[in-house]
Design a protein around this motif. Structure first.
Motif, PDB file in Angstrom:
ATOM      1  N   GLU A  24      -4.247  -7.408  10.994  1.00 31.51           N
ATOM      2  CA  GLU A  24      -4.803  -8.760  11.145  1.00 31.51           C
ATOM      3  C   GLU A  24      -6.248  -8.815  10.670  1.00 31.51           C
ATOM      4  OE1 GLU A  24      -2.077 -10.424  14.835  1.00 31.51           O
ATOM      5  OE2 GLU A  24      -3.984  -9.430  15.300  1.00 31.51           O
ATOM      6  N   SER A  25      -7.029  -7.762  10.932  1.00 29.57           N
ATOM      7  CA  SER A  25      -8.427  -7.763  10.488  1.00 29.57           C
ATOM      8  C   SER A  25      -8.522  -7.697   8.965  1.00 29.57           C
ATOM      9  CB  SER A  25      -9.212  -6.616  11.141  1.00 29.57           C
ATOM     10  OG  SER A  25      -8.938  -5.360  10.552  1.00 29.57           O
ATOM     11  N   ALA A  26      -7.595  -7.023   8.325  1.00 32.13           N
ATOM     12  CA  ALA A  26      -7.581  -6.977   6.859  1.00 32.13           C
ATOM     13  C   ALA A  26      -7.186  -8.342   6.292  1.00 32.13           C
ATOM     14  CB  ALA A  26      -6.624  -5.901   6.370  1.00 32.13           C
ATOM     15  N   LEU A  27      -6.203  -8.973   6.891  1.00 34.04           N
ATOM     16  CA  LEU A  27      -5.729 -10.266   6.408  1.00 34.04           C
ATOM     17  C   LEU A  27      -6.748 -11.389   6.621  1.00 34.04           C
ATOM     18  CD1 LEU A  27      -2.039 -10.159   7.676  1.00 34.04           C
ATOM     19  CD2 LEU A  27      -2.823  -9.952   5.295  1.00 34.04           C
ATOM     20  N   SER A  28      -7.622 -11.242   7.599  1.00 37.12           N
ATOM     21  CA  SER A  28      -8.563 -12.321   7.934  1.00 37.12           C
ATOM     22  C   SER A  28      -9.911 -12.186   7.224  1.00 37.12           C
ATOM     23  CB  SER A  28      -8.764 -12.380   9.449  1.00 37.12           C
ATOM     24  OG  SER A  28      -9.435 -11.215   9.894  1.00 37.12           O
ATOM     25  N   GLN A  29      -9.972 -11.397   6.194  1.00 33.42           N
ATOM     26  CA  GLN A  29     -11.220 -11.223   5.452  1.00 33.42           C
ATOM     27  C   GLN A  29     -11.642 -12.513   4.757  1.00 33.42           C
ATOM     28  OE1 GLN A  29     -13.256  -8.200   5.245  1.00 33.42           O
ATOM     29  NE2 GLN A  29     -12.003  -8.189   7.099  1.00 33.42           N
ATOM     30  N   SER A  30     -12.953 -12.757   4.716  1.00 31.94           N
ATOM     31  CA  SER A  30     -13.465 -13.933   3.999  1.00 31.94           C
ATOM     32  C   SER A  30     -13.211 -13.796   2.493  1.00 31.94           C
ATOM     33  CB  SER A  30     -14.953 -14.133   4.288  1.00 31.94           C
ATOM     34  OG  SER A  30     -15.703 -12.998   3.897  1.00 31.94           O
ATOM     35  N   SER A  31     -13.125 -12.573   2.013  1.00 32.02           N
ATOM     36  CA  SER A  31     -12.662 -12.286   0.641  1.00 32.02           C
ATOM     37  C   SER A  31     -11.332 -11.558   0.806  1.00 32.02           C
ATOM     38  CB  SER A  31     -13.644 -11.378  -0.098  1.00 32.02           C
ATOM     39  OG  SER A  31     -14.842 -12.038  -0.346  1.00 32.02           O
ATOM     40  N   PRO A  32     -10.225 -12.290   0.910  1.00 35.43           N
ATOM     41  CA  PRO A  32      -8.959 -11.678   1.287  1.00 35.43           C
ATOM     42  C   PRO A  32      -8.421 -10.711   0.236  1.00 35.43           C
ATOM     43  CG  PRO A  32      -8.687 -14.038   0.916  1.00 35.43           C
ATOM     44  CD  PRO A  32     -10.125 -13.733   0.717  1.00 35.43           C
ATOM     45  N   PRO A  33      -7.757  -9.655   0.690  1.00 35.09           N
ATOM     46  CA  PRO A  33      -7.130  -8.720  -0.243  1.00 35.09           C
ATOM     47  C   PRO A  33      -5.881  -9.329  -0.869  1.00 35.09           C
ATOM     48  CG  PRO A  33      -6.566  -8.125   2.007  1.00 35.09           C
ATOM     49  CD  PRO A  33      -7.535  -9.273   2.091  1.00 35.09           C
ATOM     50  N   VAL A  34      -5.485  -8.790  -2.017  1.00 35.12           N
ATOM     51  CA  VAL A  34      -4.252  -9.259  -2.650  1.00 35.12           C
ATOM     52  C   VAL A  34      -3.030  -8.717  -1.938  1.00 35.12           C
ATOM     53  CG1 VAL A  34      -5.255  -9.636  -4.924  1.00 35.12           C
ATOM     54  CG2 VAL A  34      -4.253  -7.420  -4.398  1.00 35.12           C
ATOM     55  N   GLU A  35      -3.207  -7.578  -1.253  1.00 39.38           N
ATOM     56  CA  GLU A  35      -2.093  -6.985  -0.514  1.00 39.38           C
ATOM     57  C   GLU A  35      -2.624  -6.057   0.564  1.00 39.38           C
ATOM     58  OE1 GLU A  35       0.269  -4.636  -3.225  1.00 39.38           O
ATOM     59  OE2 GLU A  35      -1.490  -3.565  -3.959  1.00 39.38           O
ATOM     60  N   VAL A  36      -1.819  -5.894   1.595  1.00 41.75           N
ATOM     61  CA  VAL A  36      -2.078  -4.909   2.639  1.00 41.75           C
ATOM     62  C   VAL A  36      -0.850  -4.007   2.650  1.00 41.75           C
ATOM     63  CG1 VAL A  36      -2.440  -4.501   5.099  1.00 41.75           C
ATOM     64  CG2 VAL A  36      -3.495  -6.496   3.997  1.00 41.75           C
ATOM     65  N   ILE A  37      -1.062  -2.759   2.269  1.00 44.42           N
ATOM     66  CA  ILE A  37       0.033  -1.791   2.196  1.00 44.42           C
ATOM     67  C   ILE A  37       0.008  -0.934   3.454  1.00 44.42           C
ATOM     68  CG2 ILE A  37       1.037   0.116   0.893  1.00 44.42           C
ATOM     69  CD1 ILE A  37      -0.496  -1.019  -1.571  1.00 44.42           C
ATOM     70  N   ASP A  47       4.906  -3.319  14.761  1.00 44.73           N
ATOM     71  CA  ASP A  47       4.622  -4.696  15.137  1.00 44.73           C
ATOM     72  C   ASP A  47       3.596  -5.221  14.139  1.00 44.73           C
ATOM     73  OD1 ASP A  47       4.216  -7.121  16.444  1.00 44.73           O
ATOM     74  OD2 ASP A  47       2.748  -6.254  17.835  1.00 44.73           O
ATOM     75  N   LEU A  48       4.043  -6.067  13.214  1.00 40.82           N
ATOM     76  CA  LEU A  48       3.170  -6.589  12.171  1.00 40.82           C
ATOM     77  C   LEU A  48       3.181  -8.110  12.173  1.00 40.82           C
ATOM     78  CD1 LEU A  48       4.261  -4.253   9.232  1.00 40.82           C
ATOM     79  CD2 LEU A  48       2.144  -4.115  10.570  1.00 40.82           C
ATOM     80  N   PRO A  49       2.056  -8.728  11.805  1.00 38.05           N
ATOM     81  CA  PRO A  49       2.055 -10.184  11.673  1.00 38.05           C
ATOM     82  C   PRO A  49       2.895 -10.603  10.465  1.00 38.05           C
ATOM     83  CG  PRO A  49      -0.040  -9.265  10.944  1.00 38.05           C
ATOM     84  CD  PRO A  49       0.762  -8.134  11.498  1.00 38.05           C
ATOM     85  N   GLN A  50       3.287 -11.850  10.426  1.00 37.86           N
ATOM     86  CA  GLN A  50       4.041 -12.383   9.282  1.00 37.86           C
ATOM     87  C   GLN A  50       3.059 -12.716   8.164  1.00 37.86           C
ATOM     88  OE1 GLN A  50       7.384 -12.821   8.794  1.00 37.86           O
ATOM     89  NE2 GLN A  50       7.633 -11.662  10.677  1.00 37.86           N
ATOM     90  N   SER A  51       3.244 -12.109   7.008  1.00 34.93           N
ATOM     91  CA  SER A  51       2.416 -12.419   5.849  1.00 34.93           C
ATOM     92  C   SER A  51       3.093 -11.879   4.604  1.00 34.93           C
ATOM     93  CB  SER A  51       1.027 -11.797   5.982  1.00 34.93           C
ATOM     94  OG  SER A  51       0.306 -11.945   4.775  1.00 34.93           O
ATOM     95  N   SER A  52       3.085 -12.681   3.563  1.00 31.19           N
ATOM     96  CA  SER A  52       3.649 -12.221   2.293  1.00 31.19           C
ATOM     97  C   SER A  52       2.745 -11.186   1.625  1.00 31.19           C
ATOM     98  CB  SER A  52       3.872 -13.410   1.356  1.00 31.19           C
ATOM     99  OG  SER A  52       2.631 -14.049   1.090  1.00 31.19           O
ATOM    100  N   ALA A  53       1.526 -11.031   2.119  1.00 32.70           N
ATOM    101  CA  ALA A  53       0.595 -10.044   1.560  1.00 32.70           C
ATOM    102  C   ALA A  53       0.888  -8.628   2.066  1.00 32.70           C
ATOM    103  CB  ALA A  53      -0.845 -10.423   1.894  1.00 32.70           C
ATOM    104  N   ILE A  54       1.699  -8.501   3.110  1.00 34.38           N
ATOM    105  CA  ILE A  54       1.989  -7.183   3.692  1.00 34.38           C
ATOM    106  C   ILE A  54       3.164  -6.543   2.972  1.00 34.38           C
ATOM    107  CG2 ILE A  54       2.696  -5.926   5.760  1.00 34.38           C
ATOM    108  CD1 ILE A  54       1.402  -8.169   7.412  1.00 34.38           C
ATOM    109  N   ARG A  55       2.966  -5.289   2.593  1.00 35.75           N
ATOM    110  CA  ARG A  55       4.046  -4.501   2.005  1.00 35.75           C
ATOM    111  C   ARG A  55       4.152  -3.216   2.825  1.00 35.75           C
ATOM    112  NH1 ARG A  55       4.079  -1.478  -3.159  1.00 35.75           N
ATOM    113  NH2 ARG A  55       1.965  -2.249  -3.460  1.00 35.75           N
TER     114      ARG A  55
END
Length: 112
Positions: A24-37, A47-55
């Motif tokens: 969640e801390s990676a996804l909430s960046q003011s400069s968001p990443p293209v993906e969280v692997i 237990d992961l949040p729902q996001s299309s950025a997560i692989r």
């Protein structure tokens, strides 16, 4: 003129409960990443949040954090790799601050 840099966040994990907070801390960046692997090095369902950025990638299990990180880095699509431990979390401006401090060009290593 600054160019937009694509950041891939790699999080090796054995499925700790703190993983969700790290992601969640990676996804909430003011400069968001293209993906969280998320690289799972254990037989678990995280237990992961729902996001299309997560692989999610899986190792064969028990390969250790270095090999898990390597797998994540090798599969990353971003120009920049940011490593995050599964028991840490970032302030929302962490990536923005580091990217602003990064030198121009594509051959550098930065650690903080």
């Amino acid at each position: 003129m600054a160019t937009e840099r694509a950041v891939s966040v790699v999080i090796p994990t054995i499925g700790r409960p703190s993983l969700r907070t790290a992601v969640e801390s990676a996804l909430s960046q003011s400069s968001p990443p293209v993906e969280v692997i998320v690289v799972l090095d254990a037989d678990c369902e995280p237990d992961l949040p729902q996001s299309s950025a997560i692989r999610v990638l899986r190792t064969s299990g028990g390969v250790g954090p270095s090999s898990a990180k390597h797998l994540g880095v090798e599969s990353a699509s971003g120009d920049i790799i940011a490593l995050l431990d599964d028991d840490d979390s970032w302030r929302t401006d962490k990536l923005a601050i580091q990217l602003a401090a990064a030198p121009p060009g594509d051959e550098w290593i930065m650690s903080s």
